[in-house]
Design a protein around this motif. Sequence first.
Motif, PDB file in Angstrom:
ATOM      1  N   ALA A   1       0.820  -1.217   0.000  1.00 23.11           N
ATOM      2  CA  ALA A   1       0.000   0.000   0.000  1.00 23.11           C
ATOM      3  C   ALA A   1       0.852   1.263   0.000  1.00 23.11           C
ATOM      4  CB  ALA A   1      -0.934  -0.001   1.210  1.00 23.11           C
ATOM      5  N   SER A   2       2.072   1.183   0.507  1.00 27.29           N
ATOM      6  CA  SER A   2       2.910   2.380   0.631  1.00 27.29           C
ATOM      7  C   SER A   2       3.321   2.961  -0.725  1.00 27.29           C
ATOM      8  CB  SER A   2       4.166   2.067   1.457  1.00 27.29           C
ATOM      9  OG  SER A   2       5.052   1.209   0.744  1.00 27.29           O
ATOM     10  N   TYR A   3       3.136   2.228  -1.812  1.00 28.63           N
ATOM     11  CA  TYR A   3       3.434   2.755  -3.145  1.00 28.63           C
ATOM     12  C   TYR A   3       2.381   3.773  -3.594  1.00 28.63           C
ATOM     13  CZ  TYR A   3       7.197  -0.599  -4.128  1.00 28.63           C
ATOM     14  OH  TYR A   3       8.375  -1.306  -4.106  1.00 28.63           O
ATOM     15  N   ALA A   4       1.251   3.829  -2.910  1.00 25.43           N
ATOM     16  CA  ALA A   4       0.135   4.672  -3.335  1.00 25.43           C
ATOM     17  C   ALA A   4       0.267   6.097  -2.805  1.00 25.43           C
ATOM     18  CB  ALA A   4      -1.178   4.066  -2.849  1.00 25.43           C
ATOM     19  N   ASP A   5      -0.485   7.015  -3.421  1.00 31.59           N
ATOM     20  CA  ASP A   5      -0.568   8.394  -2.929  1.00 31.59           C
ATOM     21  C   ASP A   5      -1.417   8.485  -1.675  1.00 31.59           C
ATOM     22  OD1 ASP A   5       0.783   9.594  -5.231  1.00 31.59           O
ATOM     23  OD2 ASP A   5      -1.008   9.065  -6.358  1.00 31.59           O
ATOM     24  N   ARG A   6      -2.412   7.619  -1.584  1.00 27.04           N
ATOM     25  CA  ARG A   6      -3.382   7.673  -0.501  1.00 27.04           C
ATOM     26  C   ARG A   6      -3.716   6.258  -0.067  1.00 27.04           C
ATOM     27  NH1 ARG A   6      -9.676   9.500  -1.103  1.00 27.04           N
ATOM     28  NH2 ARG A   6      -9.411   8.212  -2.945  1.00 27.04           N
ATOM     29  N   ILE A   7      -3.805   6.033   1.229  1.00 26.93           N
ATOM     30  CA  ILE A   7      -4.141   4.720   1.773  1.00 26.93           C
ATOM     31  C   ILE A   7      -5.426   4.855   2.587  1.00 26.93           C
ATOM     32  CG2 ILE A   7      -3.421   2.793   3.227  1.00 26.93           C
ATOM     33  CD1 ILE A   7      -0.517   3.623   2.707  1.00 26.93           C
ATOM     34  N   LEU A   8      -6.438   4.056   2.231  1.00 26.85           N
ATOM     35  CA  LEU A   8      -7.680   3.990   2.978  1.00 26.85           C
ATOM     36  C   LEU A   8      -7.777   2.621   3.630  1.00 26.85           C
ATOM     37  CD1 LEU A   8     -10.083   5.589   0.341  1.00 26.85           C
ATOM     38  CD2 LEU A   8      -8.909   6.729   2.229  1.00 26.85           C
ATOM     39  N   HIS A   9      -8.388   2.580   4.800  1.00 28.14           N
ATOM     40  CA  HIS A   9      -8.460   1.336   5.569  1.00 28.14           C
ATOM     41  C   HIS A   9      -9.899   0.834   5.597  1.00 28.14           C
ATOM     42  CE1 HIS A   9      -4.323   1.736   7.208  1.00 28.14           C
ATOM     43  NE2 HIS A   9      -4.577   3.005   6.988  1.00 28.14           N
ATOM     44  N   LEU A  10     -10.053  -0.423   5.210  1.00 28.38           N
ATOM     45  CA  LEU A  10     -11.366  -1.059   5.189  1.00 28.38           C
ATOM     46  C   LEU A  10     -11.351  -2.234   6.161  1.00 28.38           C
ATOM     47  CD1 LEU A  10     -14.024  -0.707   3.484  1.00 28.38           C
ATOM     48  CD2 LEU A  10     -13.193  -2.579   2.064  1.00 28.38           C
ATOM     49  N   ASN A  11     -12.352  -2.287   7.004  1.00 30.95           N
ATOM     50  CA  ASN A  11     -12.447  -3.404   7.946  1.00 30.95           C
ATOM     51  C   ASN A  11     -13.914  -3.721   8.183  1.00 30.95           C
ATOM     52  OD1 ASN A  11     -11.517  -5.429   9.619  1.00 30.95           O
ATOM     53  ND2 ASN A  11     -11.296  -4.112  11.406  1.00 30.95           N
ATOM     54  N   ASP A  12     -14.265  -4.995   8.065  1.00 31.82           N
ATOM     55  CA  ASP A  12     -15.636  -5.436   8.284  1.00 31.82           C
ATOM     56  C   ASP A  12     -16.617  -4.645   7.424  1.00 31.82           C
ATOM     57  OD1 ASP A  12     -17.533  -7.106   9.401  1.00 31.82           O
ATOM     58  OD2 ASP A  12     -17.909  -5.796  11.124  1.00 31.82           O
ATOM     59  N   GLY A  13     -16.182  -4.334   6.194  1.00 30.13           N
ATOM     60  CA  GLY A  13     -17.065  -3.671   5.253  1.00 30.13           C
ATOM     61  C   GLY A  13     -17.236  -2.185   5.430  1.00 30.13           C
ATOM     62  N   ARG A  14     -16.449  -1.562   6.325  1.00 32.26           N
ATOM     63  CA  ARG A  14     -16.550  -0.133   6.576  1.00 32.26           C
ATOM     64  C   ARG A  14     -15.187   0.523   6.439  1.00 32.26           C
ATOM     65  NH1 ARG A  14     -21.460   0.783   9.313  1.00 32.26           N
ATOM     66  NH2 ARG A  14     -22.247  -1.013  10.491  1.00 32.26           N
ATOM     67  N   LEU A  15     -15.170   1.784   6.019  1.00 30.65           N
ATOM     68  CA  LEU A  15     -13.949   2.578   6.093  1.00 30.65           C
ATOM     69  C   LEU A  15     -13.685   2.927   7.539  1.00 30.65           C
ATOM     70  CD1 LEU A  15     -14.300   5.066   3.096  1.00 30.65           C
ATOM     71  CD2 LEU A  15     -12.761   3.105   3.266  1.00 30.65           C
ATOM     72  N   VAL A  16     -12.444   2.751   7.984  1.00 30.87           N
ATOM     73  CA  VAL A  16     -12.092   3.006   9.376  1.00 30.87           C
ATOM     74  C   VAL A  16     -10.839   3.870   9.422  1.00 30.87           C
ATOM     75  CG1 VAL A  16     -13.116   0.852  10.190  1.00 30.87           C
ATOM     76  CG2 VAL A  16     -10.702   0.876   9.518  1.00 30.87           C
ATOM     77  N   ASP A  17     -10.570   4.479  10.584  1.00 33.33           N
ATOM     78  CA  ASP A  17      -9.326   5.187  10.783  1.00 33.33           C
ATOM     79  C   ASP A  17      -8.184   4.193  10.787  1.00 33.33           C
ATOM     80  OD1 ASP A  17     -10.612   7.611  11.011  1.00 33.33           O
ATOM     81  OD2 ASP A  17     -10.846   7.428  13.188  1.00 33.33           O
ATOM     82  N   GLU A  18      -6.971   4.686  10.499  1.00 37.93           N
ATOM     83  CA  GLU A  18      -5.797   3.811  10.490  1.00 37.93           C
ATOM     84  C   GLU A  18      -5.620   3.177  11.856  1.00 37.93           C
ATOM     85  OE1 GLU A  18      -0.998   3.924   9.573  1.00 37.93           O
ATOM     86  OE2 GLU A  18      -2.227   5.700   9.263  1.00 37.93           O
ATOM     87  N   PRO A  19      -5.520   1.852  11.935  1.00 35.48           N
ATOM     88  CA  PRO A  19      -5.349   1.203  13.238  1.00 35.48           C
ATOM     89  C   PRO A  19      -4.018   1.568  13.874  1.00 35.48           C
ATOM     90  CG  PRO A  19      -5.083  -0.380  11.446  1.00 35.48           C
ATOM     91  CD  PRO A  19      -5.558   0.898  10.824  1.00 35.48           C
ATOM     92  N   ALA A  20      -4.043   1.821  15.156  1.00 35.59           N
ATOM     93  CA  ALA A  20      -2.813   2.175  15.884  1.00 35.59           C
ATOM     94  C   ALA A  20      -1.853   0.993  15.883  1.00 35.59           C
ATOM     95  CB  ALA A  20      -3.149   2.578  17.313  1.00 35.59           C
ATOM     96  N   GLY A  21      -0.570   1.300  15.726  1.00 34.16           N
ATOM     97  CA  GLY A  21       0.449   0.264  15.801  1.00 34.16           C
ATOM     98  C   GLY A  21       0.374  -0.741  14.669  1.00 34.16           C
ATOM     99  N   ALA A  22      -0.100  -0.323  13.497  1.00 32.55           N
ATOM    100  CA  ALA A  22      -0.181  -1.244  12.364  1.00 32.55           C
ATOM    101  C   ALA A  22       1.209  -1.722  11.977  1.00 32.55           C
ATOM    102  CB  ALA A  22      -0.830  -0.534  11.170  1.00 32.55           C
ATOM    103  N   PRO A  23       1.381  -3.004  11.665  1.00 24.53           N
ATOM    104  CA  PRO A  23       2.696  -3.515  11.300  1.00 24.53           C
ATOM    105  C   PRO A  23       3.161  -2.921   9.979  1.00 24.53           C
ATOM    106  CG  PRO A  23       1.009  -5.151  10.830  1.00 24.53           C
ATOM    107  CD  PRO A  23       0.332  -4.026  11.561  1.00 24.53           C
ATOM    108  N   MET A  24       4.480  -2.840   9.802  1.00 19.02           N
ATOM    109  CA  MET A  24       5.011  -2.324   8.544  1.00 19.02           C
ATOM    110  C   MET A  24       4.624  -3.222   7.388  1.00 19.02           C
ATOM    111  SD  MET A  24       6.377   0.533   8.677  1.00 19.02           S
ATOM    112  CE  MET A  24       7.185   0.540   7.090  1.00 19.02           C
TER     113      MET A  24
END
Length: 243
Positions: free
Chosen positions: A211-234
């Motif tokens: 995902a880091s190759y993109a201009d923008r990263i959106l997070h989807l979880n359980d069918g919903r857009l969510v804020d970036e999860p804290a402490g996400a692994p590299m």
Amino acid sequence: MDLRPGPARVEHVAETTGLVKAHGAVEALRGVSIGFARGEFTAILGPPGSGKSTLLHCMAGLEPVTSGRVVIAGTDVTRLSAGRLAKLRRDRLGFVFREFNLLPLLTVEENIRLTGRLASRRIDEEWFATLVDALGLRERLGQRPADLSDGRRQRVAMARALVNRPEVVLADEPTGDLDAVSGREVLSFLRGAVDAYGQTVVMVTQDPTVASYADRILHLNDGRLVDEPAGAPMSLFPERLSA
């Protein structure tokens, strides 16, 4: 009175509004609304089962939506007949699948030219040559998919997706089955297509490094857009794209 100009309006070449997709009692997408700017690389990041692939399939009209809208280049995809949907996918969308989806009996060149053939439309030969050379396929045009590595098959799939100069390229886990070197090559080409040619790319992945190759990263979880999860692994798969 404030006469200062307001922020420039972003041109969305594609957007979803309140998108819901249900499989029986299970909702794969729950009111997803996203706008995709022209000439931007967007990554949709999420775990397996989060609805990422379903989102792309609904955007492309490959799956009907339960409710909500999908608009591509001003056309409401959710209101099109099957015939008009097929024409939109052929003329205005490019799709890169994880499994490549190449026709085994066709040569590399025939696979790349297939969408033009189906549309009875002449391919721009200069653009064809640009893609073939940029993807390192010039010496492979007469071969068939079985003769190629997975990395080269995915390059053929990308050339096929881009040859008609689509409004949007939808990429579904394009590096999922590739080794580290091939994965970097595919991502670098997608990045270059955005930077050099102004291509709009929407890619789904479960790997933050991809995902880091993109201009923008959106997070989807359980069918919903969510804020970036804290402490996400590299990276969920560090061995796949590590240097």
